[in-house]
Motif scaffolding. Sequence first.
Motif, PDB file in Angstrom:
ATOM      1  N   ILE B 121       0.766  -1.074   0.000  1.00 56.63           N
ATOM      2  CA  ILE B 121       0.004   0.111  -0.082  1.00 56.63           C
ATOM      3  C   ILE B 121       0.865   1.221   0.010  1.00 56.63           C
ATOM      4  CG2 ILE B 121      -1.757   1.399   1.256  1.00 56.63           C
ATOM      5  CD1 ILE B 121      -3.119  -1.163   2.031  1.00 56.63           C
ATOM      6  N   PRO B 122       2.060   1.474   0.862  1.00 52.21           N
ATOM      7  CA  PRO B 122       2.576   2.783   0.673  1.00 52.21           C
ATOM      8  C   PRO B 122       3.234   2.966  -0.655  1.00 52.21           C
ATOM      9  CG  PRO B 122       3.398   1.364   2.586  1.00 52.21           C
ATOM     10  CD  PRO B 122       2.552   0.238   1.582  1.00 52.21           C
ATOM     11  N   TYR B 123       3.191   2.179  -1.641  1.00 51.17           N
ATOM     12  CA  TYR B 123       3.552   2.427  -3.030  1.00 51.17           C
ATOM     13  C   TYR B 123       2.430   2.591  -3.836  1.00 51.17           C
ATOM     14  CZ  TYR B 123       7.718   0.538  -0.542  1.00 51.17           C
ATOM     15  OH  TYR B 123       8.649   0.774   0.253  1.00 51.17           O
ATOM     16  N   GLN B 124       1.195   2.829  -3.565  1.00 47.90           N
ATOM     17  CA  GLN B 124       0.114   2.674  -4.331  1.00 47.90           C
ATOM     18  C   GLN B 124      -0.134   4.088  -5.135  1.00 47.90           C
ATOM     19  OE1 GLN B 124      -4.334   0.953  -3.639  1.00 47.90           O
ATOM     20  NE2 GLN B 124      -4.013   2.794  -2.245  1.00 47.90           N
ATOM     21  N   GLY B 125      -0.563   3.816  -6.462  1.00 51.05           N
ATOM     22  CA  GLY B 125      -1.010   5.068  -7.155  1.00 51.05           C
ATOM     23  C   GLY B 125      -2.535   4.774  -7.338  1.00 51.05           C
ATOM     24  N   PRO B 126      -2.689   4.631  -8.729  1.00 47.19           N
ATOM     25  CA  PRO B 126      -4.214   4.067  -8.841  1.00 47.19           C
ATOM     26  C   PRO B 126      -4.718   3.019  -7.848  1.00 47.19           C
ATOM     27  CG  PRO B 126      -2.908   4.171 -10.936  1.00 47.19           C
ATOM     28  CD  PRO B 126      -1.936   4.077  -9.691  1.00 47.19           C
ATOM     29  N   PRO B 127      -6.010   2.516  -7.733  1.00 47.70           N
ATOM     30  CA  PRO B 127      -6.323   1.880  -6.631  1.00 47.70           C
ATOM     31  C   PRO B 127      -5.937   0.410  -6.919  1.00 47.70           C
ATOM     32  CG  PRO B 127      -8.317   3.012  -7.160  1.00 47.70           C
ATOM     33  CD  PRO B 127      -7.091   3.387  -8.201  1.00 47.70           C
ATOM     34  N   THR B 128      -5.173  -0.014  -5.849  1.00 42.75           N
ATOM     35  CA  THR B 128      -4.443  -1.623  -5.908  1.00 42.75           C
ATOM     36  C   THR B 128      -3.408  -1.624  -6.901  1.00 42.75           C
ATOM     37  OG1 THR B 128      -6.134  -2.588  -7.404  1.00 42.75           O
ATOM     38  CG2 THR B 128      -6.675  -2.450  -5.242  1.00 42.75           C
ATOM     39  N   CYS B 129      -2.871  -0.700  -7.537  1.00 43.93           N
ATOM     40  CA  CYS B 129      -1.806  -0.478  -8.319  1.00 43.93           C
ATOM     41  C   CYS B 129      -0.607   0.325  -7.939  1.00 43.93           C
ATOM     42  CB  CYS B 129      -2.342  -0.108  -9.781  1.00 43.93           C
ATOM     43  SG  CYS B 129      -3.669  -1.043 -10.534  1.00 43.93           S
ATOM     44  N   HIS B 131       2.005   2.839  -8.025  1.00 41.94           N
ATOM     45  CA  HIS B 131       2.177   4.332  -8.616  1.00 41.94           C
ATOM     46  C   HIS B 131       3.255   4.355  -9.646  1.00 41.94           C
ATOM     47  CE1 HIS B 131       2.817   8.749  -8.672  1.00 41.94           C
ATOM     48  NE2 HIS B 131       1.931   8.839  -7.688  1.00 41.94           N
ATOM     49  N   GLY B 132       2.854   4.976 -10.818  1.00 46.72           N
ATOM     50  CA  GLY B 132       3.571   5.042 -11.948  1.00 46.72           C
ATOM     51  C   GLY B 132       4.969   5.547 -11.758  1.00 46.72           C
ATOM     52  N   GLY B 133       5.158   6.609 -10.758  1.00 42.13           N
ATOM     53  CA  GLY B 133       6.292   7.360 -10.233  1.00 42.13           C
ATOM     54  C   GLY B 133       7.015   6.235  -9.682  1.00 42.13           C
ATOM     55  N   VAL B 134       6.432   5.428  -8.838  1.00 43.09           N
ATOM     56  CA  VAL B 134       7.241   4.268  -8.193  1.00 43.09           C
ATOM     57  C   VAL B 134       7.904   3.296  -8.954  1.00 43.09           C
ATOM     58  CG1 VAL B 134       7.055   2.466  -6.399  1.00 43.09           C
ATOM     59  CG2 VAL B 134       5.762   4.729  -6.050  1.00 43.09           C
ATOM     60  N   PRO B 166      -1.774  -1.557 -15.947  1.00 48.00           N
ATOM     61  CA  PRO B 166      -1.517  -1.216 -14.554  1.00 48.00           C
ATOM     62  C   PRO B 166      -0.564  -2.242 -14.218  1.00 48.00           C
ATOM     63  CG  PRO B 166      -3.739  -1.013 -15.119  1.00 48.00           C
ATOM     64  CD  PRO B 166      -3.024  -1.645 -16.318  1.00 48.00           C
TER      65      PRO B 166
END
Lengths: 217, 217
Positions: B121-129, B131-134, B166
Amino acid sequence: MVPEARPPRMGEYPDGTVLTSTRGDAAIDRATHAARRLIDALLRADRDGTDLSGVAERLESVVDDLDAQAPAVQDRLVDMWSGEGITRHDPVTGPENAIAPPLTLSGRADGSVDGEVTMTIPYQGPPTCVHGGVSALLLDHTLGVANSWAGRDGMTAQLTLQYHRPTPLFRALTVSARQERTEGRKIWTVGEIRDDEGQLCVSAEGLFIDKKVPRPR
Amino acid sequence: MVPEARPPRMGEYPDGTVLTSTRGDAAIDRATHAARRLIDALLRADRDGTDLSGVAERLESVVDDLDAQAPAVQDRLVDMWSGEGITRHDPVTGPENAIAPPLTLSGRADGSVDGEVTMTIPYQGPPTCVHGGVSALLLDHTLGVANSWAGRDGMTAQLTLQYHRPTPLFRALTVSARQERTEGRKIWTVGEIRDDEGQLCVSAEGLFIDKKVPRPR
């Protein structure tokens, strides 16, 4: 906390509108801020003179207490994504995410968004400089917020970063972005990071597609 | 801890050589691992039933204890960058950095590097995905390690990311990279992230320049 009904948009909201969640007095915000300080303190800590074993035990004890009462992950995800608007948990701006520096972004009347942030040792790549991938993370997120402010956002399809000079730690950086144009479901957005002397460190160009991942229910 | 004299290079080291620092039994590694669990636990925690004010106080107390004995930042930076070889503090692989997932990377005889990581969860962008930046952060770093394994590395000058689908949280991702060619001081490197079914989620192309930021002294 339930986010606002819809994120603010340029034209409907004044210049300077804060577009990200800000840290409040809620216990979760205070605990997360302490965890953020902890990440930094562990990297700066004396490796020899400090009772780091004791620190490890105290932290494990806190985690055990949190976990004992934590809801199922799926329920927490549903709760996290309930409502519409600004999230509080993302890894760039989220006051409930200790990974986030955090960056606060404001919307401008000209359609751009910007914010100031000072990065510290946890975000280091080259010596005393921000990690190139962390700059990419800051920019990807800021481009997304610029899209939201412009009233049309989506998922990142392509992101190109140019690194013009090393991005310094410990100095106030300005991160900004602006949506350039849209065509059908395609959205083009640009952004940059400048140091405290206004020098361009990193620039970004993103192509976004107006679609969404379904929310957990 | 003083890193090795020089990072391992393909040809000199066998297939499967681990190229990143791994978590050991040292107290700082254990404390950092607990902090990593804490970041996740805070995002999953019950917002109402848990004594989060108490948690905030306990964490502040730990940070105060660490800070009371911490060396000056400049001295710590010098120590952090002493020696040559694999660092322990970066935000992607570092066992002493609670922001790092962490990712462990191995070098292959064919010149590529790869590692498996499950993001939460700390690395989440869109729901359950993720983050593109991560994803950009993971790839930028992995491209850099591939350069090191190939024996020629430098600073990121340009990075282009293509997001194909995603990238899921909670599933084992494979992150890989390989140096493609060099020309003078220019280095071209590619990489990708695939999900646990082998589907391509994100691909990256990087241009690196063979130069270094001076180390703190």
